[in-house]
Design an enzyme around this catalytic site. Structure first.
Site, PDB file in Angstrom:
ATOM      1  N   CYS B  77       0.737  -1.529  -0.266  1.00 17.07           N
ATOM      2  CA  CYS B  77      -0.040   0.070  -0.053  1.00 17.07           C
ATOM      3  C   CYS B  77       0.692   0.584   0.114  1.00 17.07           C
ATOM      4  CB  CYS B  77      -0.941  -0.154   0.680  1.00 17.07           C
ATOM      5  SG  CYS B  77      -2.396   1.015   1.365  1.00 17.07           S
ATOM      6  N   HIS B 165      -3.841  -5.286   0.016  1.00 14.11           N
ATOM      7  CA  HIS B 165      -3.186  -5.219   1.610  1.00 14.11           C
ATOM      8  C   HIS B 165      -3.506  -7.110   0.916  1.00 14.11           C
ATOM      9  CE1 HIS B 165      -3.139  -1.760   3.652  1.00 14.11           C
ATOM     10  NE2 HIS B 165      -4.225  -0.664   2.767  1.00 14.11           N
ATOM     11  N   GLU B 167      -2.660  -8.138   3.886  1.00 14.22           N
ATOM     12  CA  GLU B 167      -2.269  -8.883   5.143  1.00 14.22           C
ATOM     13  C   GLU B 167      -4.116  -8.878   5.565  1.00 14.22           C
ATOM     14  OE1 GLU B 167      -1.035  -6.557   4.404  1.00 14.22           O
ATOM     15  OE2 GLU B 167      -2.054  -4.636   5.876  1.00 14.22           O
TER      16      GLU B 167
END
Lengths: 250, 183
Positions: B77, B165, B167
């Protein structure tokens, strides 16, 4: 194409879920982490945790809970309820929350929005608005107990200019009715601001989600009890929406 | 394998750490030059404001260190945007690993671009949250279409980066991080 989001909301008190939930498979139906895992597995796009703990000292419980949630689930989540300082926000984001939601504190101190946006970015700031329509849509505070003179659309616009990243609008007229979202107001809101709008209050059937994503122009829709009581399964809902040509993550 | 997450106060540092822990890897969070240089692989996370982030990186000397790294580095990001030459967010000079200028989305659709989107020619959904983007360029490896066709992933030598993202991107994101670790 950007998908429309389906967001279950969990009310938390002293680190436990509040509303009764109906999941036989849960070892501990009061544990928000267990419930979060189930929703995530069923295809929820995000989760919202609303802390209704009244006292300040219980905040530490919330921070510890946020850390457990972040360690467990792999989708984004928002934490709201009683957040009134930049320090509150810092603690929650550092624990792994992706976004925080502000409500009453932002009305009392609109500069809080810009302080948070400048420090952590607009993307982490969801402005929650509770509003009720009489002649016009008026903003309410303290969980709907205190009427203000603020107009829903003017407040949303001001919050956007101050740096809010999303608007979570709950219609007090529709909340709990299960008759559908406040689509006229949502549509007007989406045409007033250029940040995503999350619809809340009134979900009772799958077509209500379809209506709010089409006519209501909502970017995301939030609901609590219909998911908690398994009246609608998230995966079933998303399959239904896809069949109706709504872009969803499946 | 030693995985270091560059710890410079980025908002998603904990989430990235947790994501690797779910994969059975315990990353080291550090901004120390020695720790970073001793890593086998490095994550450069990022959520926040480009100018504020560059100020922190300069203060810690990381603006010099990061472009010189030889190990595989994954930017996430804002980490991806900071790897570019310049960002319109705060009009700030960045690390210059990629010779690109990061731009603000034109408000033809809602900004920020928040939510799940697919990258072009790919069936996986990834979670995006951003108002600025890296334009398509010769190092673009994945694109995504929102307002314009922008870089969802870029790669040059040992530096790779993604706008989404991983994650927070469910199973698709976990698979992506696993690939970075195992590659």
């Amino acid at each position: 194409m950007l998908a429309k989001r389906v967001i279950p909301c969990l009310d938390i008190k002293n680190g436990r879920t509040v509303k009764g939930v109906n999941f036989e498979s849960l070892r501990d139906a009061g544990d928000p982490v267990e419930l979060a895992k189930i929703y995530s597995g069923e295809g929820a796009d995000e989760l919202v945790f609303l802390d209704i703990t009244a006292t300040h000292e219980k905040r530490k419980t919330l921070v510890a809970l946020v850390e457990r949630i972040a360690a467990t689930i792999n989708i984004p989540f928002t934490v709201g309820g009683g957040i009134s300082t930049v320090e509150d926000v810092y603690a929650l984001l550092q624990s792994g929350a992706d976004k925080i939601s502000l409500n009453s504190a932002a009305v009392r101190n609109p500069e809080l929005i810009s302080h948070i946006a400048e420090k952590f970015g607009s993307q982490c700031l969801v402005l929650a608005i509770d509003a009720k329509q009489t002649a016009n849509w008026k903003v309410y505070l303290n969980g709907g107990r205190l009427e203000t003179e603020l107009d829903l659309f003017e407040w949303a616009k001001e919050a956007e200019q101050l740096g809010a990243g999303e608007i979570l609008f709950t219609s007090m007229n529709h909340d709990g009715t299960k008759n559908g979202f406040a689509n006229d107001a949502l549509r007007q809101l989406s045409e007033t601001v250029n940040i995503p709008v999350i619809a809340s209050g009134g979900a009772g059937a799958m077509e209500h989600f379809y209506d709010t994503f089409t006519y209501g122009k909502a970017d995301a829709a939030l609901a609590a009890s219909i998911f908690h009581f398994k009246e609608i399964g998230i995966n079933d809902l998303k399959n239904y929406l896809q069949q109706k040509a709504i872009t969803v993550r499946l | 394998m030693k995985l270091v997450i560059i710890n410079y106060g980025a908002g998603n540092t904990q989430s990235v750490k947790f994501a690797f822990q779910r994969l059975g890897i315990t990353p080291v969070l550090s901004y120390s030059k020695e720790e970073i240089l001793s890593a086998d692989k490095i994550i450069f996370p990022g959520v926040g404001h480009a100018k504020a982030a560059m100020d922190v990186l300069r203060k810690k000397g990381l603006d010099i260190l990061i472009p010189q790294l030889k190990q595989p580095v994954l930017g996430i990001c804002l980490g991806m945007q900071l790897m570019c030459k310049f960002s319109e967010e705060g009009n700030v000079d960045c690390l210059g690993i990629f010779n690109e200028s990061v731009k603000l989305f034109e408000p033809k659709l809602k900004v920020p671009h928040i939510g799940w989107n697919k990258t072009d020619g790919n069936d996986d959904w990834y979670y995006f949250v951003h108002s600025y983007y890296v334009p398509q360029n010769e190092f673009t490896t994945m694109t995504c279409n929102y307002i314009t066709q922008f870089s969802a992933a870029i790669q040059k030598e040992n530096f790779s980066a993604v706008q989404f993202h991983p994650e927070k991107s469910g199973q698709a994101g976990e698979d992506f991080l696993k690939n970075f670790i195992e590659a």
